[in-house]
Design an enzyme around this catalytic site. Structure first.
Site, PDB file in Angstrom:
ATOM      1  N   ASP A  12      33.174  37.777  30.071  1.00 48.68           N
ATOM      2  CA  ASP A  12      34.434  37.964  30.787  1.00 48.68           C
ATOM      3  C   ASP A  12      35.400  36.854  30.387  1.00 48.68           C
ATOM      4  OD1 ASP A  12      36.500  38.199  32.690  1.00 48.68           O
ATOM      5  OD2 ASP A  12      35.132  38.927  34.236  1.00 48.68           O
ATOM      6  N   HIS A  61      35.204  41.926  31.365  1.00 45.24           N
ATOM      7  CA  HIS A  61      35.763  41.921  32.717  1.00 45.24           C
ATOM      8  C   HIS A  61      35.775  43.307  33.369  1.00 45.24           C
ATOM      9  CE1 HIS A  61      38.300  40.274  35.916  1.00 45.24           C
ATOM     10  NE2 HIS A  61      39.092  41.328  35.812  1.00 45.24           N
ATOM     11  N   SER A 105      37.444  41.363  40.833  1.00 45.87           N
ATOM     12  CA  SER A 105      38.472  40.488  40.264  1.00 45.87           C
ATOM     13  C   SER A 105      39.302  39.865  41.394  1.00 45.87           C
ATOM     14  CB  SER A 105      39.314  41.278  39.268  1.00 45.87           C
ATOM     15  OG  SER A 105      40.101  40.425  38.472  1.00 45.87           O
TER      16      SER A 105
END
Length: 305
Positions: free
Chosen positions: A261, A288, A106
């Site tokens: 995601d 995610h 991320s």
């Protein structure tokens, strides 16, 4: 695990103000990896260690400035992307490591990519989970309603905490309350920011499950630092990563991304992959979170083969 595999842990002074917490785990002569956590502000956790085989890996875990165990907690002063890049070099120099494999997730992909662009000679390889490019499009998607069609209830809860007549952007308003509000407001806005993120990071979570996850993480530093970084365009020029992909030509790059995601839509990973000359892209049936089985299994399989 920690007793058997921790080589060293402690705090490293990276400026007169900041000390970062770090641990080195695994085989002292093993394949060196740097784990770059997300957020910004999330810190690393014991659970992040599950991806590695400490019999063959030597892994550096660290909390970025202001995150989790690093000091001062939640501090945004002297805290931008270039500072974090410099801190990685300070940490690697402290540990006498010349070249490293990097695994980021991320926001950790943003920082890993910026680090590698600025330090290609020190980067052996990149493993990127849930690509976030840190550009206006990706920031707006998260903080300006890009998710509202798929998660209208979650978006409305997040947005409705900002008065209609506020002249500040959502991230600016939240940050002002987290830093300068009453004690009650500071707590409320830190919690609500983290609740919003967790409510969309994994598919089909109940409010009770979201609350439990939020309370397991250092959500105050997560919320403060995310609002700080996203409100400042991640402290990188627009399109910085995609404009500088040529610096990554000599670095093998593996990308793992959930096709569902919502925080980092799959198009970010596809855009990066198409611009790179030396990348492999795995698209998984997941959202995610790195705890979703398809993503977790892909990471573990990759790292242990």
């Amino acid at each position: 695990m920690e007793q058997n595999y921790t080589i060293v842990k402690g705090f490293l002074e990276v400026s007169k103000l900041h000390k970062i917490y770090y641990e080195v785990c695994g085989n002292i002569n093993g394949i060196p990896y740097l784990f770059v956590h997300g957020g910004p502000g999330a810190g690393f956790s014991e659970n992040d260690k599950r991806f590695f085989d400490f019999k063959k890996h030597k892994v550096i875990f660290f909390d970025q400035r202001g995150s989790s165990k690093s000091e001062p907690f939640g501090c945004i002063e002297e805290n931008n992307t270039q500072h974090l890049v410099d801190d990685i070099n300070t940490l690697l120099n402290h540990l006498n490591i010349d070249k490293i494999n990097i695994f980021g997730g991320s926001w950790g992909t943003t920082l890993s990519l910026v680090y590698a662009i600025k330090n290609p000679e020190k980067t052996k390889s990149l493993l990127l989970r849930a690509v976030f490019l840190g550009d206006k499009k990706s920031i707006d998607h998260f903080t300006n309603g890009g998710i509202k069609d798929k998660y209208p209830k979650e978006w409305n809860r997040f947005e409705n905490n900002v008065p209609i007549n506020s002249r500040q952007k959502i991230s600016e308003y939240y940050l002002s309350q987290m830093l300068n509000g009453t004690a009650e407001n500071k707590e409320f806005y830190c919690y609500e920011w983290a609740f919003y993120e967790i409510s969309i990071f994994k598919q089909e979570l109940s409010d009770k499950e979201i609350d439990a996850i939020v309370k397991q993480i250092p959500y105050h530093s997560l919320s403060i630092l995310e609002a700080h970084y996203l409100g400042n365009n991640c402290f990188i020029e627009e399109g910085y990563i995609t404009k500088n992909v040529d610096k990554l030509d000599s670095i093998p790059i593996t990308i793992i991304h959930g096709e569902n995601d919502v925080i980092c839509p799959i198009e970010y990973a596809q855009e990066l992959h198409e611009k790179l000359n030396n990348s492999v892209l795995y698209i998984e049936n997941a959202g995610h979170s790195d705890t979703e089985p398809a993503i977790e299994n892909r990471i573990i399989t990759f790292l242990n083969n």
